[in-house]
Design a protein around this motif. Structure first.
Motif, PDB file in Angstrom:
ATOM      1  N   GLU A 108       0.809  -1.209   0.026  1.00 38.19           N
ATOM      2  CA  GLU A 108      -0.157  -0.056  -0.290  1.00 38.19           C
ATOM      3  C   GLU A 108       0.910   1.373   0.008  1.00 38.19           C
ATOM      4  O   GLU A 108       0.699   2.100  -0.514  1.00 38.19           O
ATOM      5  CB  GLU A 108      -1.101  -0.113   1.337  1.00 38.19           C
ATOM      6  CG  GLU A 108      -1.924  -0.929   0.933  1.00 38.19           C
ATOM      7  CD  GLU A 108      -3.078  -1.183   2.138  1.00 38.19           C
ATOM      8  OE1 GLU A 108      -2.888  -0.373   3.030  1.00 38.19           O
ATOM      9  OE2 GLU A 108      -4.014  -2.269   2.279  1.00 38.19           O
ATOM     10  N   VAL A 109       2.032   1.283   0.858  1.00 35.78           N
ATOM     11  CA  VAL A 109       2.962   2.311   0.508  1.00 35.78           C
ATOM     12  C   VAL A 109       3.525   2.489  -0.888  1.00 35.78           C
ATOM     13  O   VAL A 109       3.561   3.602  -1.447  1.00 35.78           O
ATOM     14  CB  VAL A 109       4.200   2.261   1.507  1.00 35.78           C
ATOM     15  CG1 VAL A 109       5.220   3.326   1.115  1.00 35.78           C
ATOM     16  CG2 VAL A 109       3.850   2.276   2.905  1.00 35.78           C
ATOM     17  N   PHE A 146       5.149  11.072   4.410  1.00 32.16           N
ATOM     18  CA  PHE A 146       3.753  10.781   5.135  1.00 32.16           C
ATOM     19  C   PHE A 146       3.220   9.182   5.362  1.00 32.16           C
ATOM     20  O   PHE A 146       2.696   8.932   6.081  1.00 32.16           O
ATOM     21  CB  PHE A 146       2.693  11.307   3.799  1.00 32.16           C
ATOM     22  CG  PHE A 146       2.528  12.804   4.269  1.00 32.16           C
ATOM     23  CD1 PHE A 146       1.611  13.266   5.210  1.00 32.16           C
ATOM     24  CD2 PHE A 146       2.801  13.731   2.929  1.00 32.16           C
ATOM     25  CE1 PHE A 146       1.353  14.638   5.405  1.00 32.16           C
ATOM     26  CE2 PHE A 146       2.445  15.115   3.369  1.00 32.16           C
ATOM     27  CZ  PHE A 146       1.796  15.491   4.323  1.00 32.16           C
ATOM     28  N   CYS A 147       3.975   8.487   4.299  1.00 28.38           N
ATOM     29  CA  CYS A 147       3.645   6.900   4.372  1.00 28.38           C
ATOM     30  C   CYS A 147       4.384   6.156   5.751  1.00 28.38           C
ATOM     31  O   CYS A 147       3.592   5.537   6.271  1.00 28.38           O
ATOM     32  CB  CYS A 147       4.260   6.376   3.334  1.00 28.38           C
ATOM     33  SG  CYS A 147       3.281   6.685   1.618  1.00 28.38           S
ATOM     34  N   ILE A 148       5.319   6.929   6.190  1.00 28.77           N
ATOM     35  CA  ILE A 148       6.120   6.400   7.410  1.00 28.77           C
ATOM     36  C   ILE A 148       5.091   6.858   8.709  1.00 28.77           C
ATOM     37  O   ILE A 148       4.973   5.961   9.570  1.00 28.77           O
ATOM     38  CB  ILE A 148       7.452   6.977   7.461  1.00 28.77           C
ATOM     39  CG1 ILE A 148       8.293   6.161   6.346  1.00 28.77           C
ATOM     40  CG2 ILE A 148       7.910   6.630   9.082  1.00 28.77           C
ATOM     41  CD1 ILE A 148       9.671   6.850   5.987  1.00 28.77           C
ATOM     42  N   TYR A 203      13.157  12.723   6.995  1.00 25.82           N
ATOM     43  CA  TYR A 203      11.739  12.759   6.943  1.00 25.82           C
ATOM     44  C   TYR A 203      11.235  13.627   8.169  1.00 25.82           C
ATOM     45  O   TYR A 203      11.052  13.069   9.387  1.00 25.82           O
ATOM     46  CB  TYR A 203      11.103  11.235   6.740  1.00 25.82           C
ATOM     47  CG  TYR A 203      11.584  10.435   5.831  1.00 25.82           C
ATOM     48  CD1 TYR A 203      11.482  10.656   4.451  1.00 25.82           C
ATOM     49  CD2 TYR A 203      12.596   9.289   5.959  1.00 25.82           C
ATOM     50  CE1 TYR A 203      11.903   9.751   3.482  1.00 25.82           C
ATOM     51  CE2 TYR A 203      13.057   8.735   5.131  1.00 25.82           C
ATOM     52  CZ  TYR A 203      12.804   8.905   3.762  1.00 25.82           C
ATOM     53  OH  TYR A 203      13.293   8.046   2.944  1.00 25.82           O
ATOM     54  N   PRO A 204      11.062  14.966   7.813  1.00 24.35           N
ATOM     55  CA  PRO A 204      10.834  15.757   9.143  1.00 24.35           C
ATOM     56  C   PRO A 204       9.518  15.442   9.722  1.00 24.35           C
ATOM     57  O   PRO A 204       9.738  15.543  11.055  1.00 24.35           O
ATOM     58  CB  PRO A 204      10.755  17.228   8.278  1.00 24.35           C
ATOM     59  CG  PRO A 204      10.585  16.854   6.928  1.00 24.35           C
ATOM     60  CD  PRO A 204      11.285  15.609   6.392  1.00 24.35           C
ATOM     61  N   LYS A 205       8.480  15.031   9.134  1.00 25.65           N
ATOM     62  CA  LYS A 205       7.461  14.882   9.856  1.00 25.65           C
ATOM     63  C   LYS A 205       7.455  13.579  10.821  1.00 25.65           C
ATOM     64  O   LYS A 205       7.072  13.569  12.009  1.00 25.65           O
ATOM     65  CB  LYS A 205       6.198  14.681   8.901  1.00 25.65           C
ATOM     66  CG  LYS A 205       5.551  15.752   8.344  1.00 25.65           C
ATOM     67  CD  LYS A 205       4.499  15.705   7.362  1.00 25.65           C
ATOM     68  CE  LYS A 205       3.979  16.795   6.676  1.00 25.65           C
ATOM     69  NZ  LYS A 205       3.603  17.841   7.479  1.00 25.65           N
TER      70      LYS A 205
END
Length: 519
Positions: A440-441, A463-465, A494-496
């Motif tokens: 799905e990722v 976003f996916c992580i 990955y900042p988020k």
């Protein structure tokens, strides 16, 4: 209207055998290549029945010859559906209820073998029906349809249905821009990045969970996103279902048989029928406060059927039957999108990995109380007008990884390597992900590429992580803290995701325990 399950089943069998028609989505709608039939079974002492506006709209969309075929005990009453709607279904006579939607209610008067119908809101207009029985049904219908014409596309001015232009030629950037402008015009602030992510999440899997503190607009973004592309409660393309804490099985959501044996449809079943009957349009179900009850209890049947999705010979999405004991043709279509909103507090229940694996978990916790851009006057008035778009703009291209691998091999290999590295760090707490999440990722990343890179590759993977991997992490400090510290270093690109891991680290040091939800 009350339906007897026994008579209803006989009605289905008779129509299939005699007229070679199949039930399509809605309980009372039957079709073949030539005919569109609405066939209620009347099983009440007062002889009344109702016709729903959404089924009449389905008839207009079909461009077929239409029959109203009332099953009344052992006989059938026949009418030209097009003529009946013109004569008997005025806009001002339409009723609207929360359970029945927009509809008209009628009663039957019988004198011997003569049958007349009148609208309960306008008893001055009578309509004569043709009589038939089971034995002569095919002969009588064949004779009757020779005298009627297929629906021409012209609608009586008194009838409220208006056919809208369905747009299927907008590119992804135009869709996102329109939705963003629509939200701003309605007075709500969401970042365009979040809208892109929500859009890509629904394309990769038609099930998403939106989490966040109370009052951040979780419910509103779903409602307005749907409305922006033409899906509202009024037209039957959107349904908000408020979850109750006492739900312990699927009956409140899907339906149940009452003490008389009649099947009482649940709100999700009604939406599935609507979506099946209008495959060209997207339909949305919003499960509000989804985790007030245990999701695994009331939603497990839907989750299982969701995993059986496949494409039929014509390339359309289908699945195993959702309610085989009620209607074997009732499957999850490719134009139905289910979104749940959740809060995490003392009144709610946590999610199992079974649920998290099957959804994109989107977090809305960013608040900017000083942003008043959406309060500015919308002088043009253009951006607050919804568009009616085809389901093609949202429907996923892929179900199995092999469907995407040929055209996105390099991307999928890169995604798999990233997830594999993270998996090794999650092994000590048994939080690693499996093939479903990897697939799905990959679909999310592939759809982002096909959409002309709505997000950069790094933004999309971030976003996916956040949505597919980090929600699985939770536990006590001595177990989780070392894993989070490794992830903090690994996710520096990955900042988020890195910021979320740092929040979780801070929380676990203070409380000695942490989960994705309380950080």
């Amino acid at each position: 209207m009350a339906y007897s399950s026994e008579v209803g089943n006989v009605n289905v069998d008779v129509l299939k055998e005699k007229l070679k028609v199949d039930r399509k989505g809605a309980e009372v709608v039957f079709q073949n290549e030539e005919l569109f039939i609405i066939s209620p079974s009347i099983q009440n002492g007062s002889n009344w029945f109702d016709l729903r506006k959404i089924n009449i709209e389905r008839f207009y969309n079909s461009k077929k010859k239409g029959l109203l075929l009332l099953r009344h005990n052992t006989y059938f009453l026949i009418a030209d559906l097009n003529d009946f709607t013109t004569q008997m279904m005025r806009k001002e006579d339409m009723k609207s209820t929360s359970t029945g939607g927009d509809h008209w209610k009628f009663n039957i008067i019988s004198i011997g073998d003569f049958f007349t119908v009148f609208n309960l809101s306008n008893k001055n207009v009578l309509y004569s029906m043709k009589y038939s029985n089971v034995e002569n049904l095919k002969k009588d219908v064949d004779k009757f349809i020779k005298s009627i014409s297929a629906y021409s596309g012209e609608v009586d001015s008194d009838f409220s249905y208006e056919k809208e232009l369905i747009l299927d030629d907008l590119d992804n950037s135009e869709i996102i821009r329109h939705i963003n402008n629509f939200l701003i015009a309605k007075g709500f602030n969401y970042s365009e990045e979040d809208i892109k992510n929500f859009y890509l999440s629904l394309r990769s899997k038609p099930f998403a969970i939106i989490s966040g503190i109370s009052g951040t607009g979780k419910t509103k973004i779903v409602q307005l996103f749907a409305e922006a592309i033409g899906a509202t409660e009024k037209n039957g393309q959107f349904k908000l279902i408020s979850i109750r804490p006492d739900w312990s099985d699927s009956s409140d959501l899907l339906g149940y048989r009452d003490i008389k044996g009649d099947f009482i449809k649940g709100p999700l079943t009604e939406m599935v029928e609507n979506a099946l009957a209008n495959p060209q349009l997207p339909h949305f179900v919003l499960l509000d406060e989804m985790n007030l009850a245990r999701v695994e209890y009331y939603f497990s049947d839907v989750l299982s059927v969701m995993e059986s999705r496949k494409k039929d010979e014509e390339g359309n999405f289908t699945s195993s039957p959702l309610l085989p004991q009620y209607n074997e043709d009732l499957t999850l279509p490719g134009n139905l999108y289910i979104i749940g909103t959740v809060n995490m507090d003392e009144t709610t229940h946590p999610f199992s990995k079974k649920v998290l694996d099957r959804a994109n978990t989107i977090e809305f916790n960013e608040i900017d109380l000083l942003n008043f851009d959406s309060m500015m006057v919308n002088e043009s008035g253009e951006s607050d007008k919804p568009l009616t778009v085809s389901n093609d703009v949202l429907e996923s291209t892929y179900i199995h990884l092999k469907d995407a691998f040929q055209t996105h091999e390099a991307l999928i290999r890169k995604v798999s390597e990233i997830i594999n590295t993270i998996n090794k760090q999650l092994e000590p707490i048994y939080a690693q992900v499996g093939y479903r999440v990897r697939d799905e990722v990959s679909f999310y990343m592939a759809h982002n590429t096909e959409a002309g890179m709505l997000l950069t590759e790094t933004e999309a993977m971030d976003f996916c992580i956040m949505q597919k991997i980090l929600p699985r992490i939770g536990g006590t400090q001595n177990i989780v803290q070392p894993v989070l510290e490794e992830l903090q270093s690994e996710l520096k690109e990955y900042p988020k995701s890195k910021a979320k891991v740092e929040q979780m680290l801070e929380r676990v040091k203070i409380d000695g325990f942490v989960s994705f939800w309380n950080a």
